[in-house]
Design a protein around this motif. Structure first.
Motif, PDB file in Angstrom:
ATOM      1  N   GLY A  99      18.576 -22.910   3.384  1.00  0.00           N
ATOM      2  CA  GLY A  99      19.859 -22.218   3.318  1.00  0.00           C
ATOM      3  C   GLY A  99      20.550 -22.090   4.655  1.00  0.00           C
ATOM      4  N   SER A 100      19.793 -21.752   5.695  1.00  0.00           N
ATOM      5  CA  SER A 100      20.343 -21.575   7.036  1.00  0.00           C
ATOM      6  C   SER A 100      19.199 -21.529   8.030  1.00  0.00           C
ATOM      7  CB  SER A 100      21.148 -20.272   7.115  1.00  0.00           C
ATOM      8  OG  SER A 100      20.267 -19.158   7.091  1.00  0.00           O
ATOM      9  N   PRO A 101      19.496 -21.632   9.340  1.00  0.00           N
ATOM     10  CA  PRO A 101      18.412 -21.555  10.344  1.00  0.00           C
ATOM     11  C   PRO A 101      17.721 -20.200  10.364  1.00  0.00           C
ATOM     12  CG  PRO A 101      20.398 -22.520  11.289  1.00  0.00           C
ATOM     13  CD  PRO A 101      20.790 -21.968   9.957  1.00  0.00           C
ATOM     14  N   GLY A 102      18.314 -19.204   9.744  1.00  0.00           N
ATOM     15  CA  GLY A 102      17.693 -17.892   9.703  1.00  0.00           C
ATOM     16  C   GLY A 102      16.808 -17.665   8.491  1.00  0.00           C
ATOM     17  N   SER A 103      16.600 -18.704   7.708  1.00  0.00           N
ATOM     18  CA  SER A 103      15.826 -18.542   6.461  1.00  0.00           C
ATOM     19  C   SER A 103      14.344 -18.854   6.636  1.00  0.00           C
ATOM     20  CB  SER A 103      16.423 -19.423   5.359  1.00  0.00           C
ATOM     21  OG  SER A 103      16.397 -20.789   5.725  1.00  0.00           O
ATOM     22  N   PHE A 104      13.897 -19.106   7.875  1.00  0.00           N
ATOM     23  CA  PHE A 104      12.478 -19.326   8.139  1.00  0.00           C
ATOM     24  C   PHE A 104      12.124 -18.681   9.474  1.00  0.00           C
ATOM     25  CE2 PHE A 104      14.872 -23.130   9.366  1.00  0.00           C
ATOM     26  CZ  PHE A 104      14.532 -23.280  10.704  1.00  0.00           C
ATOM     27  N   PRO A 105      10.832 -18.442   9.744  1.00  0.00           N
ATOM     28  CA  PRO A 105      10.436 -17.726  10.961  1.00  0.00           C
ATOM     29  C   PRO A 105      10.760 -18.501  12.243  1.00  0.00           C
ATOM     30  CG  PRO A 105       8.654 -17.755   9.340  1.00  0.00           C
ATOM     31  CD  PRO A 105       9.683 -18.717   8.855  1.00  0.00           C
ATOM     32  N   VAL A 106      11.452 -17.847  13.149  1.00  0.00           N
ATOM     33  CA  VAL A 106      11.786 -18.415  14.458  1.00  0.00           C
ATOM     34  C   VAL A 106      11.399 -17.389  15.521  1.00  0.00           C
ATOM     35  CG1 VAL A 106      13.601 -19.308  15.962  1.00  0.00           C
ATOM     36  CG2 VAL A 106      13.702 -19.739  13.485  1.00  0.00           C
ATOM     37  N   GLU A 107      10.441 -17.723  16.355  1.00  0.00           N
ATOM     38  CA  GLU A 107       9.980 -16.801  17.394  1.00  0.00           C
ATOM     39  C   GLU A 107      10.898 -16.878  18.606  1.00  0.00           C
ATOM     40  OE1 GLU A 107       6.030 -15.874  20.171  1.00  0.00           O
ATOM     41  OE2 GLU A 107       6.035 -17.566  18.773  1.00  0.00           O
ATOM     42  N   SER A 108      11.488 -15.772  18.966  1.00  0.00           N
ATOM     43  CA  SER A 108      12.341 -15.703  20.152  1.00  0.00           C
ATOM     44  C   SER A 108      11.490 -15.398  21.378  1.00  0.00           C
ATOM     45  CB  SER A 108      13.403 -14.622  19.975  1.00  0.00           C
ATOM     46  OG  SER A 108      14.139 -14.443  21.173  1.00  0.00           O
ATOM     47  N   LEU A 109      11.821 -16.029  22.494  1.00  0.00           N
ATOM     48  CA  LEU A 109      11.139 -15.745  23.754  1.00  0.00           C
ATOM     49  C   LEU A 109      11.926 -14.740  24.596  1.00  0.00           C
ATOM     50  CD1 LEU A 109       9.790 -19.269  24.789  1.00  0.00           C
ATOM     51  CD2 LEU A 109       8.790 -17.533  23.281  1.00  0.00           C
ATOM     52  N   ILE A 110      12.898 -14.100  23.978  1.00  0.00           N
ATOM     53  CA  ILE A 110      13.641 -13.035  24.652  1.00  0.00           C
ATOM     54  C   ILE A 110      12.945 -11.707  24.376  1.00  0.00           C
ATOM     55  CG2 ILE A 110      15.846 -11.820  24.804  1.00  0.00           C
ATOM     56  CD1 ILE A 110      17.175 -14.344  23.667  1.00  0.00           C
ATOM     57  N   PRO A 111      12.549 -10.973  25.392  1.00  0.00           N
ATOM     58  CA  PRO A 111      11.947  -9.655  25.146  1.00  0.00           C
ATOM     59  C   PRO A 111      12.866  -8.807  24.276  1.00  0.00           C
ATOM     60  CG  PRO A 111      11.734 -10.254  27.456  1.00  0.00           C
ATOM     61  CD  PRO A 111      12.638 -11.280  26.839  1.00  0.00           C
ATOM     62  N   VAL A 113       9.059 -22.025  13.671  1.00  0.00           N
ATOM     63  CA  VAL A 113       9.317 -22.393  15.059  1.00  0.00           C
ATOM     64  C   VAL A 113       8.757 -21.300  15.953  1.00  0.00           C
ATOM     65  CG1 VAL A 113      11.073 -22.876  16.801  1.00  0.00           C
ATOM     66  CG2 VAL A 113      11.464 -23.571  14.440  1.00  0.00           C
ATOM     67  N   GLY A 114       7.993 -21.681  16.983  1.00  0.00           N
ATOM     68  CA  GLY A 114       7.495 -20.655  17.891  1.00  0.00           C
ATOM     69  C   GLY A 114       6.459 -21.168  18.864  1.00  0.00           C
ATOM     70  N   LEU A 115       5.927 -20.261  19.687  1.00  0.00           N
ATOM     71  CA  LEU A 115       4.868 -20.591  20.637  1.00  0.00           C
ATOM     72  C   LEU A 115       3.576 -20.915  19.893  1.00  0.00           C
ATOM     73  CD1 LEU A 115       5.067 -17.989  23.550  1.00  0.00           C
ATOM     74  CD2 LEU A 115       5.444 -20.470  23.698  1.00  0.00           C
ATOM     75  N   ARG A 116       2.929 -22.008  20.283  1.00  0.00           N
ATOM     76  CA  ARG A 116       1.679 -22.402  19.636  1.00  0.00           C
ATOM     77  C   ARG A 116       0.687 -22.884  20.696  1.00  0.00           C
ATOM     78  NH1 ARG A 116       4.134 -20.158  16.549  1.00  0.00           N
ATOM     79  NH2 ARG A 116       4.898 -20.715  14.475  1.00  0.00           N
ATOM     80  N   PRO A 117      -0.604 -22.546  20.568  1.00  0.00           N
ATOM     81  CA  PRO A 117      -1.634 -23.153  21.430  1.00  0.00           C
ATOM     82  C   PRO A 117      -1.928 -24.561  20.923  1.00  0.00           C
ATOM     83  CG  PRO A 117      -2.626 -21.558  19.915  1.00  0.00           C
ATOM     84  CD  PRO A 117      -1.150 -21.498  19.683  1.00  0.00           C
ATOM     85  N   ILE A 118      -1.847 -25.534  21.801  1.00  0.00           N
ATOM     86  CA  ILE A 118      -1.971 -26.939  21.416  1.00  0.00           C
ATOM     87  C   ILE A 118      -3.183 -27.569  22.097  1.00  0.00           C
ATOM     88  CG2 ILE A 118      -0.835 -29.201  21.486  1.00  0.00           C
ATOM     89  CD1 ILE A 118       0.532 -27.284  19.591  1.00  0.00           C
TER      90      ILE A 118
END
Length: 368
Positions: free
Chosen positions: A240-252, A308-313
């Motif tokens: 539906g939109s970019p806000g319809s799934f989890p997105v981790e922000s790196l902004i405190p 989308v977010g921080l992941r250990p690779i």
């Protein structure tokens, strides 16, 4: 007889100027009849649509009385001008303007093809995405937006080819932010160590122009999420939109409500060092696992999970060695456990302009 191609360009910034320079090198270029930026529009005279606007020294030619000069034109007027040209017309939108992207159906229904790196039209509401392509069919026009994802990396065309030839896409994983790739590659190199503070890296990247003027536009993950939304839609998942799934922000979170003004940006940069401990903790946790931190997006086609977010690779993963480049790993039924990998810089004015040029040349060939 070859059908003449009439070109309108909106946006003459870094990408736009590089694109104009590359147009000037073509042996058989299209006829540039409209050139618009935020406050000014330059166009050929009608009904002859002549003379054409030169690709080089166009600012000097704006003084010519044979060209029409006006203020900013609404999208509908630009569409009407291009649709009335005595040949096939193409709009090249070099902006990130939502209002212009929302008008793509107007251009397309009137037979004006669209070439653009503007992500807004393809990642906003799904209804607009669908309207763009249905309008292209109605108007017998073309839409090319390869540069909306991965710069010049052939991500979208590759995905379309895989689907068209009957392959089954299982999972897509990658890093689609050159800025976050650079920052995290310096913060936690795939090989070696770094004692750099996160806030210092962000500050330095801003100073040398590797972030948006407001670094929060990179750190919030929204641009990355838009790209993942476009990928998902191209492979048939109706996001539906970019806000319809989890997105981790790196902004405190404590700094997320600061205004987008110059004062707000300055306050954000001055306050950011106070929150370095959070990134240090994530880095230490990854180190304990023998992994590195990367900002990754993924689409699991079978479960429809997108994140989308921080992941250990794992250090053996191609993503682990990134430092400024982008990468997309495409897992399919045919490729099995060994994904199809697309990797490269993918950004910057000259490179993005090259991708736009490639799309324009494809459109011109198909419109002949």
């Amino acid at each position: 007889m070859t059908t003449p191609i009439y070109l309108g360009i909106v946006g003459v910034g870094g990408v736009g100027n590089a694109f104009l320079e590359q147009l000037g090198r073509l042996s058989s270029p299209p006829k540039l009849v409209l050139l618009a930026r935020s406050s000014q529009t330059l166009s050929s005279s009608v009904p002859a649509y002549s003379p054409c606007i030169p690709f080089t020294n166009w600012e000097d030619s704006a003084k010519s009385t044979s060209l029409v000069k006006s203020g900013a034109l609404p999208p509908a007027e630009i569409a009407a001008f291009l649709a009335s040209a005595p040949g096939r017309a193409v709009l090249v939108d070099n902006t990130s303007d939502l209002a212009l992207a929302q008008a793509y159906p107007i251009f397309l229904e009137r037979g004006v093809s669209v070439v653009t790196p503007n992500k807004k039209g393809f990642s906003e509401d799904i209804a607009l995405f669908n309207d763009i392509f249905s309008s292209a069919v109605k108007g017998n026009a073309l839409v090319y937006h390869q540069c909306t994802v991965g710069g010049t990396l052939p991500v979208l065309s590759t995905l379309r080819d895989l689907i068209a030839t009957g392959d089954e896409i299982i999972r897509i994983e990658g890093v689609l932010s050159g800025t976050l790739s650079l920052l995290l590659g310096e913060f936690m190199p795939g090989n070696g160590t770094s004692n750099a503070r996160w806030s210092s890296l962000v500050s330095h990247a801003k100073e040398i122009g590797h972030t948006e003027p407001d670094p929060r536009d990179d750190l919030n993950g929204l641009d990355f999420a838009r790209k993942l939304t476009i990928i998902a839609r191209v492979i048939g998942i109706e996001v539906g939109s970019p806000g319809s799934f989890p997105v981790e922000s790196l902004i405190p979170i404590e700094l997320s409500s600061l205004p987008s003004s110059a004062e707000g940006i300055a306050e954000f940069m001055s306050e950011l060092p106070k929150y370095d401990a959070k990134m240090d903790a994530a880095k230490n946790a990854a180190q304990e696992q023998g992994k590195v931190l990367r900002y990754v997006g993924s689409i699991d086609v079978r479960t429809l999970a997108i994140e989308v977010g921080l992941r250990p690779i794992e250090k053996g993963n191609p993503i682990a060695n990134l430092q400024g480049s982008q990468i997309v790993s495409i897992y399919t039924k045919r490729y099995g456990a060994n994904p199809l990998i697309l990797q490269g810089g993918g950004g910057g004015g000259e490179i993005t302009a090259m991708g736009l040029m490639a799309d324009l040349l494809k459109v011109m060939e198909r419109l002949k």
